[in-house]
Motif scaffolding. Structure first.
Motif, PDB file in Angstrom:
ATOM      1  N   HIS A   1       0.828  -1.198   0.000  1.00  0.00           N
ATOM      2  CA  HIS A   1       0.000   0.000   0.000  1.00  0.00           C
ATOM      3  C   HIS A   1       0.868   1.256   0.000  1.00  0.00           C
ATOM      4  O   HIS A   1       1.860   1.343   0.715  1.00  0.00           O
ATOM      5  CB  HIS A   1      -0.912   0.009   1.227  1.00  0.00           C
ATOM      6  N   ALA A   2       0.498   2.235  -0.833  1.00  0.00           N
ATOM      7  CA  ALA A   2       1.201   3.521  -0.924  1.00  0.00           C
ATOM      8  C   ALA A   2       2.673   3.329  -1.274  1.00  0.00           C
ATOM      9  O   ALA A   2       3.557   3.928  -0.669  1.00  0.00           O
ATOM     10  CB  ALA A   2       1.055   4.309   0.371  1.00  0.00           C
ATOM     11  N   THR A   3       2.937   2.481  -2.257  1.00  0.00           N
ATOM     12  CA  THR A   3       4.296   2.276  -2.761  1.00  0.00           C
ATOM     13  C   THR A   3       4.336   2.604  -4.241  1.00  0.00           C
ATOM     14  O   THR A   3       3.302   2.725  -4.909  1.00  0.00           O
ATOM     15  CB  THR A   3       4.753   0.821  -2.531  1.00  0.00           C
ATOM     16  N   SER A   4       5.519   2.731  -4.766  1.00  0.00           N
ATOM     17  CA  SER A   4       5.691   3.091  -6.169  1.00  0.00           C
ATOM     18  C   SER A   4       5.394   1.884  -7.067  1.00  0.00           C
ATOM     19  O   SER A   4       5.416   0.729  -6.623  1.00  0.00           O
ATOM     20  CB  SER A   4       7.112   3.593  -6.413  1.00  0.00           C
ATOM     21  N   LEU A   5       5.134   2.176  -8.334  1.00  0.00           N
ATOM     22  CA  LEU A   5       4.841   1.106  -9.290  1.00  0.00           C
ATOM     23  C   LEU A   5       6.029   0.167  -9.475  1.00  0.00           C
ATOM     24  O   LEU A   5       5.836  -1.063  -9.516  1.00  0.00           O
ATOM     25  CB  LEU A   5       4.411   1.710 -10.624  1.00  0.00           C
ATOM     26  N   PRO A   6       7.277   0.655  -9.586  1.00  0.00           N
ATOM     27  CA  PRO A   6       8.402  -0.298  -9.686  1.00  0.00           C
ATOM     28  C   PRO A   6       8.502  -1.227  -8.480  1.00  0.00           C
ATOM     29  O   PRO A   6       8.831  -2.404  -8.630  1.00  0.00           O
ATOM     30  CB  PRO A   6       9.626   0.617  -9.807  1.00  0.00           C
ATOM     31  N   HIS A   7       8.217  -0.693  -7.302  1.00  0.00           N
ATOM     32  CA  HIS A   7       8.283  -1.557  -6.118  1.00  0.00           C
ATOM     33  C   HIS A   7       7.182  -2.611  -6.154  1.00  0.00           C
ATOM     34  O   HIS A   7       7.414  -3.776  -5.799  1.00  0.00           O
ATOM     35  CB  HIS A   7       8.160  -0.709  -4.859  1.00  0.00           C
TER      36      HIS A   7
ATOM     37  N   GLY B   1      -4.017  -6.377  -9.098  1.00  0.00           N
ATOM     38  CA  GLY B   1      -5.294  -6.206  -9.778  1.00  0.00           C
ATOM     39  C   GLY B   1      -6.305  -5.449  -8.934  1.00  0.00           C
ATOM     40  O   GLY B   1      -7.035  -4.585  -9.447  1.00  0.00           O
ATOM     41  N   SER B   2      -6.355  -5.733  -7.636  1.00  0.00           N
ATOM     42  CA  SER B   2      -7.298  -5.016  -6.767  1.00  0.00           C
ATOM     43  C   SER B   2      -6.917  -3.545  -6.636  1.00  0.00           C
ATOM     44  O   SER B   2      -7.798  -2.670  -6.555  1.00  0.00           O
ATOM     45  CB  SER B   2      -7.327  -5.675  -5.390  1.00  0.00           C
ATOM     46  N   GLN B   3      -5.620  -3.241  -6.625  1.00  0.00           N
ATOM     47  CA  GLN B   3      -5.203  -1.844  -6.552  1.00  0.00           C
ATOM     48  C   GLN B   3      -5.537  -1.088  -7.824  1.00  0.00           C
ATOM     49  O   GLN B   3      -5.807   0.124  -7.774  1.00  0.00           O
ATOM     50  CB  GLN B   3      -3.707  -1.764  -6.251  1.00  0.00           C
ATOM     51  N   GLN B   4      -5.522  -1.756  -8.957  1.00  0.00           N
ATOM     52  CA  GLN B   4      -5.917  -1.096 -10.197  1.00  0.00           C
ATOM     53  C   GLN B   4      -7.435  -0.973 -10.310  1.00  0.00           C
ATOM     54  O   GLN B   4      -7.942   0.002 -10.864  1.00  0.00           O
ATOM     55  CB  GLN B   4      -5.374  -1.881 -11.401  1.00  0.00           C
ATOM     56  N   LEU B   5      -8.153  -1.946  -9.773  1.00  0.00           N
ATOM     57  CA  LEU B   5      -9.611  -1.911  -9.857  1.00  0.00           C
ATOM     58  C   LEU B   5     -10.208  -0.891  -8.896  1.00  0.00           C
ATOM     59  O   LEU B   5     -11.181  -0.197  -9.240  1.00  0.00           O
ATOM     60  CB  LEU B   5     -10.174  -3.301  -9.562  1.00  0.00           C
ATOM     61  N   LEU B   6      -9.646  -0.791  -7.699  1.00  0.00           N
ATOM     62  CA  LEU B   6     -10.120   0.161  -6.691  1.00  0.00           C
ATOM     63  C   LEU B   6      -8.957   1.047  -6.250  1.00  0.00           C
ATOM     64  O   LEU B   6      -8.431   0.912  -5.136  1.00  0.00           O
ATOM     65  CB  LEU B   6     -10.706  -0.570  -5.481  1.00  0.00           C
ATOM     66  N   PRO B   7      -8.510   1.956  -7.105  1.00  0.00           N
ATOM     67  CA  PRO B   7      -7.365   2.786  -6.730  1.00  0.00           C
ATOM     68  C   PRO B   7      -7.759   3.820  -5.677  1.00  0.00           C
ATOM     69  O   PRO B   7      -8.931   4.178  -5.515  1.00  0.00           O
ATOM     70  CB  PRO B   7      -6.985   3.458  -8.055  1.00  0.00           C
ATOM     71  N   SER B   8      -6.767   4.285  -4.976  1.00  0.00           N
ATOM     72  CA  SER B   8      -6.996   5.339  -3.988  1.00  0.00           C
ATOM     73  C   SER B   8      -7.202   6.668  -4.707  1.00  0.00           C
ATOM     74  O   SER B   8      -6.498   6.992  -5.665  1.00  0.00           O
ATOM     75  CB  SER B   8      -5.809   5.440  -3.027  1.00  0.00           C
ATOM     76  N   ARG B   9      -8.166   7.447  -4.226  1.00  0.00           N
ATOM     77  CA  ARG B   9      -8.451   8.784  -4.738  1.00  0.00           C
ATOM     78  C   ARG B   9      -8.214   9.776  -3.613  1.00  0.00           C
ATOM     79  O   ARG B   9      -9.132  10.111  -2.869  1.00  0.00           O
ATOM     80  CB  ARG B   9      -9.888   8.869  -5.248  1.00  0.00           C
ATOM     81  N   PRO B  10      -6.990  10.231  -3.436  1.00  0.00           N
ATOM     82  CA  PRO B  10      -6.688  11.039  -2.246  1.00  0.00           C
ATOM     83  C   PRO B  10      -7.469  12.341  -2.164  1.00  0.00           C
ATOM     84  O   PRO B  10      -7.819  12.782  -1.076  1.00  0.00           O
ATOM     85  CB  PRO B  10      -5.175  11.287  -2.365  1.00  0.00           C
ATOM     86  N   THR B  11      -7.758  12.976  -3.306  1.00  0.00           N
ATOM     87  CA  THR B  11      -8.499  14.234  -3.230  1.00  0.00           C
ATOM     88  C   THR B  11      -9.941  13.994  -2.805  1.00  0.00           C
ATOM     89  O   THR B  11     -10.500  14.759  -2.010  1.00  0.00           O
ATOM     90  CB  THR B  11      -8.444  14.944  -4.585  1.00  0.00           C
ATOM     91  N   ARG B  12     -10.554  12.947  -3.313  1.00  0.00           N
ATOM     92  CA  ARG B  12     -11.918  12.639  -2.879  1.00  0.00           C
ATOM     93  C   ARG B  12     -11.950  12.232  -1.410  1.00  0.00           C
ATOM     94  O   ARG B  12     -12.873  12.594  -0.669  1.00  0.00           O
ATOM     95  CB  ARG B  12     -12.496  11.532  -3.740  1.00  0.00           C
ATOM     96  N   GLU B  13     -10.955  11.464  -0.997  1.00  0.00           N
ATOM     97  CA  GLU B  13     -10.899  11.071   0.413  1.00  0.00           C
ATOM     98  C   GLU B  13     -10.666  12.288   1.305  1.00  0.00           C
ATOM     99  O   GLU B  13     -11.240  12.376   2.396  1.00  0.00           O
ATOM    100  CB  GLU B  13      -9.798  10.042   0.606  1.00  0.00           C
TER     101      GLU B  13
END
Length: 721
Positions: free
Chosen positions: A61-67, A162-174
């Motif tokens: 969670h909250a890591t970069s794509l390469p990681h 796959g779950s992170q791509q399906l339900l990505p975090s939206r920090p501005t909405r949160e």
């Protein structure tokens, strides 16, 4: 009741993370089940893939794509090792346990480093613990082989991605949703009586909600060239509303009568006249121009000179003792918020209206979540191997605790030895110090005892219905993941309950389990506590002093920014929130100390103790933690000052910086620490900050007295007779 649930998780940030984790676990269960049926594998591999998905989701969670992509290689590689160790433990329990403990201890030791090494150590623990949760029977170990551990790792990581791509975090909405909860919390705070316990608790909840908004805004990564002005506006509006909501409506302006020696720094005194006692406080002292002449536009008494408009503020009630509850202060600076007070409703209503408007603007900003900053590697400690790093100490404690838990578990519970090892791992893996192990053990015992009873009963109710049992397991998992940050007891309750249902799927039922599970939890906690106390112990006081030192460094940066020739309000607000986060980390580490204080003082204050009830409470480490937290309240009010107000208060800020230097000396047990000199004139926020610093200095334990010099070995010469 609804607003309390909303404020429990402002913006539903943790709930979204929990849903995403459960979605990844369900996907791993379905995919690994299909692969297992096609290959004729036992059901234990399905459980391992599901457990790895749950643990990897938290790590990624909250890591970069390469990681995240690198986990596709790391986790399967460790999965092969975990499957091999599990097979070895099935064939030769004691030798396999030695390899397992060495692998877990080595992975935990890697977390003492920074960057990729730390991330690899955290990821390497997931397959190993999955094997511990679901031990592989000897027949299944021969049928699967170690390579299937890599397959389980690939499936788990792929489902998490796959779950992170399906339900990505939206920090501005949160952030916008959390800001709405903040407005509701501020309205609830205004309806409570100031000074009551409910008001103090609501103020603390409001502060946590404000920090949630700030965390979401900081995590937002905007497209290239996008304007961050709406985000900065919301951050400033929330800070203004938080300070205004806590200001007393009828706070009287204090009548300040300067006494002898109360002149601010730079108003006719030398560097040594401020009670510094030493010239070694250079980082906290004002510059030469600050110390040798009055500020431009400020008289020697700290009063703005002719032609300079004085800041119009209301002063907070300055108490002689700083309470540990969050008492807010008024705004400092020209036109500071809260001039009308929440009782009048004008200032607070305007501030909350600004929060609503800014939240609407932020909700429409498109952004993705950026990776969280990696903690740097700790600096080398003097003493070499004789004085190991805290993370190295914790890794050694974890290895010893798990080795002892394996031995005790095999001797007492030959069939359920893993229960003891799981408890030892849980209480020691994420511990911050010796007290944290005891505190975490208490929470786990409390939650697990209830979970063992209810989980066993639920497992009996759903026995024979696999679909219902799996549904109950994932419901427990969702609630536990959601409430994990709220209280560890809820997580322990949910995990113990779902494990009881999981073991029920394997045919383990009966009333004897109601006793064996709590006994295994107690033995595992005892192993963890013993290791924390006798294997390279890390006292809680050492942990608290380290985090307090980091927080005071941030406060020093805040005072430097406030005393700059041209102060930048945005930079000061950023540093104030950094100080808030530092005190939040300190509060997390101080949870065992506060629990210990409550236990000790509650026992001494019990009527059964008779005369002891009237005895004054002895000093406690949690007391000075509360005093440091009070500095954060004043720092937020200071962050609302404008440039003119800060320029007028530079002499008082200089004296506050010197007092901060004395507090840092006292915290470091330096013998040259001298009592701070109180600031009696200036903006209310500066007075409040200096009062908190004086209180913090008084509550910090005095450094040990230096050892007396050894007596001279030479005898006095005899006089001639």
């Amino acid at each position: 009741m609804l607003i309390r649930l909303r404020l429990l998780d402002p913006g539903r940030v943790r709930l979204r993370i929990a849903v995403r984790t459960v979605l990844a676990a369900v996907a791993a269960l379905l995919v690994s089940g299909a692969v297992g049926r096609a290959a004729g594998l036992p059901g234990g591999m399905v459980v391992i893939a599901t457990v790895v998905a749950v643990m990897v989701s938290r790590s990624l969670h909250a890591t970069s794509l390469p990681h995240r992509l690198s986990a596709l290689a790391y986790v399967p590689l460790v999965g092969v090792l975990a499957a091999f160790v599990g097979r070895l433990m099935a064939q030769n329990a004691w030798f396999g346990a030695g390899v397992f403990v060495a692998a877990v201890g080595g992975s935990r030791y890697l977390m003492r480093f920074g960057g990729k090494v730390r991330r690899f150590g955290r990821l390497a623990l997931t397959p190993l613990i999955a094997v511990l949760v679901t031990p592989v029977p000897p027949s299944a170990a021969k049928a699967t082989g170690p390579l299937w551990g890599a397959v389980c790792g690939v499936i788990a990581v792929a489902c998490v991605l796959g779950s992170q791509q399906l339900l990505p975090s939206r920090p501005t909405r949160e952030a916008a949703a959390a800001a709405g909860d903040f407005v509701r919390g501020a309205a609830r705070l205004r309806a409570l009586a100031p000074g009551s316990a409910r008001h103090a608790k609501a103020a603390l909840t409001l502060h946590r909600t404000a920090l949630t908004v700030e965390d979401c805004l900081d995590a937002a990564r905007l497209p290239a060239g996008a304007d961050r002005t709406p985000l900065d506006t919301l951050a400033a509006a929330v800070l203004t509303a938080e300070v205004t909501a806590g200001q007393p409506a009828d706070a009287p302006a204090p009548v300040v009568r300067p006494g002898p020696g109360d002149e601010p720094a730079g108003a006719g005194g030398s560097a040594g006249s401020a009670g510094d006692g030493s010239a070694q406080a250079a980082p906290e002292q004002p510059t030469t121009s600050d110390r040798t002449a009055p500020e431009r536009g400020v008289s020697a008494q700290g009063v703005p000179a002719q032609g300079v408009r004085a800041p119009v503020v209301r002063s907070p009630v300055v108490r002689s003792r700083v309470a540990g509850t969050p008492a807010a202060v008024g705004g400092a600076g020209t036109g500071g918020p809260g001039a009308d007070g929440p009782g009048g409703g004008g200032a607070l209503d305007d501030a909350l209206a600004a929060v609503r408007a800014a939240a609407v603007a932020v909700r429409g900003v498109r952004a993705v979540q950026g990776p969280a900053a990696e903690p740097p590697a700790p600096a080398a400690r003097p003493g070499g191997w004789r004085n190991p790093q805290p993370q190295a100490r914790l890794a050694a404690q974890l290895a010893v605790a798990m080795a002892a838990a394996f031995a005790v578990g095999h001797l007492v519970f030959p069939r359920h030895w893993s229960w003891v090892m799981i408890t030892a791992f849980v209480v020691c893996s994420a511990a911050r110090g010796r007290g944290d192990v005891v505190h975490r053990s208490g929470l786990r015992v409390a939650g697990a005892f209830i979970g063992a009873v209810t989980g066993t009963l639920v497992a009996h109710l759903v026995a024979g219905d696999d679909a219902a049992a799996i549904t109950v397991i994932f419901c427990y998992l969702l609630v536990g993941l959601w409430l994990r940050e709220t209280t560890y007891a809820a997580w322990a309750f949910c995990v113990t309950s779902l494990l009881a249902v999981l073991y029920g799927l394997n045919g383990e039922q009966g009333g004897a389990l109601l006793v064996q599970r709590p006994e295994g939890i107690l033995l595992g906690s005892a192993c963890g506590i013993a290791a924390a106390y006798f294997v390279l112990p890390l006292p809680t006081a050492t942990v608290l002093r380290g985090r307090a030192a980091r927080a005071l460094r941030v406060l020093a940066d805040l005072l430097v920014a406030a005393r700059a020739p041209e102060p930048r309000p945005a930079e000061i607000r950023r540093l104030a929130r950094r100080f808030d986060r530092a005190t939040r980390e300190l509060a997390v580490a101080a949870a065992p100390a506060r629990a210990h204080r409550t236990l000790i003082r509650g026992t001494l204050g019990h009527p059964a103790w008779g005369s002891r009830q009237a005895a004054p409470a002895p000093p406690h480490a949690a007391d000075w933690v509360d005093a440091l937290t009070a500095c954060a309240h004043a720092g937020r009010a200071l962050a609302l000052s404008d440039a003119a107000g800060l320029a007028a208060a530079r002499p008082q800020l200089g004296l506050a910086a010197r007092n901060l230097g004395q507090v840092r000396r006292r915290l470091g047990n330096r013998p040259d620490a001298a009592p701070p000199r109180p600031v009696r004139t200036g903006p209310p926020a500066v007075i409040r900050l200096d009062t908190a610093l004086v209180e913090l200095y008084d509550r910090l334990p005095a450094p040990p007295a230096p050892a007396p010099p050894p007596p001279s070995s030479q005898a006095p010469a005899a006089t001639a007779g």
